[in-house]
Design a protein around this motif. Structure first.
Motif, mmCIF file in Angstrom:
data_model
loop_
_atom_site.group_PDB
_atom_site.id
_atom_site.type_symbol
_atom_site.label_atom_id
_atom_site.label_comp_id
_atom_site.label_asym_id
_atom_site.label_seq_id
_atom_site.Cartn_x
_atom_site.Cartn_y
_atom_site.Cartn_z
ATOM 1 N N PHE A 135 6.456 -7.815 11.924
ATOM 2 C CA PHE A 135 6.340 -8.183 10.505
ATOM 3 C C PHE A 135 5.521 -7.140 9.752
ATOM 4 N N VAL A 136 4.367 -6.779 10.282
ATOM 5 C CA VAL A 136 3.505 -5.787 9.625
ATOM 6 C C VAL A 136 4.185 -4.422 9.584
ATOM 7 N N ALA A 137 4.790 -4.009 10.706
ATOM 8 C CA ALA A 137 5.425 -2.695 10.779
ATOM 9 C C ALA A 137 6.561 -2.562 9.780
ATOM 10 N N CYS A 138 7.389 -3.588 9.679
ATOM 11 C CA CYS A 138 8.526 -3.539 8.756
ATOM 12 C C CYS A 138 8.063 -3.646 7.307
ATOM 13 N N LEU A 139 7.066 -4.462 7.065
ATOM 14 C CA LEU A 139 6.559 -4.619 5.708
ATOM 15 C C LEU A 139 5.883 -3.342 5.225
ATOM 16 N N ALA A 140 5.257 -2.605 6.142
ATOM 17 C CA ALA A 140 4.588 -1.356 5.777
ATOM 18 C C ALA A 140 5.562 -0.312 5.264
ATOM 19 N N VAL A 141 6.835 -0.435 5.642
ATOM 20 C CA VAL A 141 7.843 0.532 5.202
ATOM 21 C C VAL A 141 8.005 0.494 3.683
ATOM 22 N N THR A 142 7.639 -0.605 3.044
ATOM 23 C CA THR A 142 7.741 -0.699 1.583
ATOM 24 C C THR A 142 6.835 0.323 0.894
ATOM 25 N N SER A 143 5.831 0.828 1.596
ATOM 26 C CA SER A 143 4.929 1.821 1.007
ATOM 27 C C SER A 143 5.612 3.163 0.803
ATOM 28 N N ARG A 144 6.657 3.419 1.600
ATOM 29 C CA ARG A 144 7.375 4.689 1.569
ATOM 30 C C ARG A 144 6.427 5.867 1.803
ATOM 31 N N ASP A 145 5.393 5.629 2.575
ATOM 32 C CA ASP A 145 4.394 6.654 2.833
ATOM 33 C C ASP A 145 4.104 6.674 4.334
ATOM 34 N N VAL A 146 4.243 7.843 4.944
ATOM 35 C CA VAL A 146 4.126 7.948 6.398
ATOM 36 C C VAL A 146 2.730 7.557 6.883
ATOM 37 N N LEU A 147 1.699 8.016 6.206
ATOM 38 C CA LEU A 147 0.342 7.701 6.636
ATOM 39 C C LEU A 147 0.065 6.207 6.546
ATOM 40 N N SER A 148 0.549 5.571 5.496
ATOM 41 C CA SER A 148 0.353 4.126 5.358
ATOM 42 C C SER A 148 1.052 3.370 6.483
ATOM 43 N N ILE A 149 2.272 3.790 6.808
ATOM 44 C CA ILE A 149 3.015 3.157 7.892
ATOM 45 C C ILE A 149 2.295 3.356 9.220
ATOM 46 N N ALA A 150 1.844 4.588 9.469
ATOM 47 C CA ALA A 150 1.175 4.901 10.728
ATOM 48 C C ALA A 150 -0.116 4.111 10.885
ATOM 49 N N PHE A 151 -0.922 4.053 9.836
ATOM 50 C CA PHE A 151 -2.181 3.320 9.928
ATOM 51 C C PHE A 151 -1.938 1.820 10.053
ATOM 52 N N ALA A 152 -0.939 1.293 9.340
ATOM 53 C CA ALA A 152 -0.635 -0.139 9.433
ATOM 54 C C ALA A 152 -0.216 -0.517 10.851
ATOM 55 N N GLU A 153 0.694 0.263 11.437
ATOM 56 C CA GLU A 153 1.171 -0.042 12.785
ATOM 57 C C GLU A 153 0.082 0.201 13.826
ATOM 58 N N GLY A 154 -0.643 1.312 13.679
ATOM 59 C CA GLY A 154 -1.671 1.639 14.660
ATOM 60 C C GLY A 154 -2.798 0.625 14.691
ATOM 61 N N PHE A 155 -3.321 0.279 13.533
ATOM 62 C CA PHE A 155 -4.422 -0.685 13.494
ATOM 63 C C PHE A 155 -3.949 -2.084 13.862
ATOM 64 N N CYS A 156 -2.727 -2.435 13.479
ATOM 65 C CA CYS A 156 -2.195 -3.760 13.825
ATOM 66 C C CYS A 156 -2.069 -3.910 15.336
ATOM 67 N N ILE A 157 -1.510 -2.903 16.016
ATOM 68 C CA ILE A 157 -1.344 -3.010 17.469
ATOM 69 C C ILE A 157 -2.694 -3.024 18.160
ATOM 70 N N ALA A 158 -3.678 -2.292 17.611
ATOM 71 C CA ALA A 158 -5.020 -2.278 18.201
ATOM 72 C C ALA A 158 -5.668 -3.655 18.086
ATOM 73 N N LEU A 159 -5.558 -4.282 16.925
ATOM 74 C CA LEU A 159 -6.167 -5.593 16.714
ATOM 75 C C LEU A 159 -5.496 -6.659 17.581
ATOM 76 N N LEU A 160 -4.171 -6.632 17.632
ATOM 77 C CA LEU A 160 -3.455 -7.616 18.436
ATOM 78 C C LEU A 160 -3.724 -7.429 19.926
ATOM 79 N N CYS A 161 -3.790 -6.171 20.360
ATOM 80 C CA CYS A 161 -4.089 -5.902 21.765
ATOM 81 C C CYS A 161 -5.490 -6.397 22.108
ATOM 82 N N ALA A 162 -6.448 -6.162 21.211
ATOM 83 C CA ALA A 162 -7.812 -6.638 21.446
ATOM 84 C C ALA A 162 -7.848 -8.162 21.553
ATOM 85 N N ALA A 163 -7.005 -8.824 20.778
ATOM 86 C CA ALA A 163 -6.984 -10.287 20.789
ATOM 87 C C ALA A 163 -6.341 -10.848 22.045
ATOM 88 N N PHE A 164 -5.321 -10.162 22.574
ATOM 89 C CA PHE A 164 -4.517 -10.733 23.654
ATOM 90 C C PHE A 164 -4.581 -9.970 24.973
#
Length: 263
Positions: free
Chosen positions: A44-73
């Protein structure tokens, strides 16, 4: 006192029986559900980040999201949220083949659920313009952002597969060494996993679309109907998973898990 001790000893078999009943639940049901919900949220986060049309925004959204979820689980399921990473983990002995199959099903289903929620919040033409947040092979000659407009790269699906394989190997090796291996794992392992994904997206986005995760690519393809070059996002990551898994078992693993020169 004797009555109290007698009561405790009498209750112990019941406690042992309860623990045995809970063990399969925690080992298979809870961990599989964690992979399902984690993959759904990540997609959901990765696909929604594509609306930014900005590579850095997409990369940071996916990278931080996977880090937070991994830390949780990470202590429940390992925090993979990626079928190719689960395949690498099964090669390394982190999970058994049964759990790898369960994870695969959960991750694919979770990715479809997460991507479907994107279609619920991004409506009409806006959704189709971003193709539901699906990964897009940059060699198609269709500009994605200002960089694509003025810097067309001469790439082919084969080179995209090679890039996905190499960067997937990077991500999976970082995960295995920082989260699984007893000698090198760290409390910062989930963050290392997230930063590896972030760096890989920045490096590979303008070539392959920067997936490194078959579930993240498959999920949005279902509701959006955008299946172009889908094979890139399966072949590349699984090759990377195979290489990282074999390297770990032959060279990088600790003495107990290494297949050669064991302690």
């Amino acid at each position: 006192m004797s009555l109290g001790h007698g009561s405790n000893f009498g209750d112990r078999p019941k406690m042992d029986e309860l623990e045995k009943k809970l063990a399969p639940f925690e080992k298979y049901v809870q961990s599989t559900f964690a992979e399902f919900i984690g993959t759904a949220l990540f997609t959901f986060v990765a696909c929604l980040a594509v609306t930014s049309r900005d590579v850095l925004s997409i990369a940071f959204a996916e990278g931080f999201c996977i880090a937070l979820l991994c830390a949780a689980f990470v202590h429940i399921s390992g925090g993979h949220f990626n079928p190719a990473l689960s395949f690498a983990a099964s090669i390394c002995g982190a999970i058994n083949p049964i759990k790898a199959v369960l994870y695969f099903v959960a991750q694919i289903c979770g990715s479809m659920v997460g991507a479907s929620f994107v279609k619920m919040v991004i409506l009409g033409d806006s959704y189709h313009i971003i193709k539901g947040g699906a990964n897009q092979f940059r060699g198609l000659g269709v500009p994605y952002d200002p960089y694509d407009t003025f810097h067309h790269l001469n790439v082919t699906p084969v080179t995209a597969i090679v890039l996905e394989a190499i960067l997937s190997c990077l991500i999976f090796t970082v995960y295995l060494q920082s989260n699984f291996d007893k000698k090198t794992r760290s409390p910062l392992g989930p963050m290392a996993y997230g930063f590896a994904l972030l760096v890989s997206i920045i490096a590979g986005f303008h070539v392959s679309g920067g997936s490194f995760n078959p579930a993240r690519s498959f999920g949005p393809a279902v509701p959006s109907g955008y299946w172009d070059q889908q094979y890139i996002y399966w072949t590349g990551p699984y090759i990377g998973a195979l290489v990282s898994g074999v390297l770990y078992r032959l060279v990088l693993a600790d003495g107990k898990k290494r297949l050669i020169m064991r302690d």
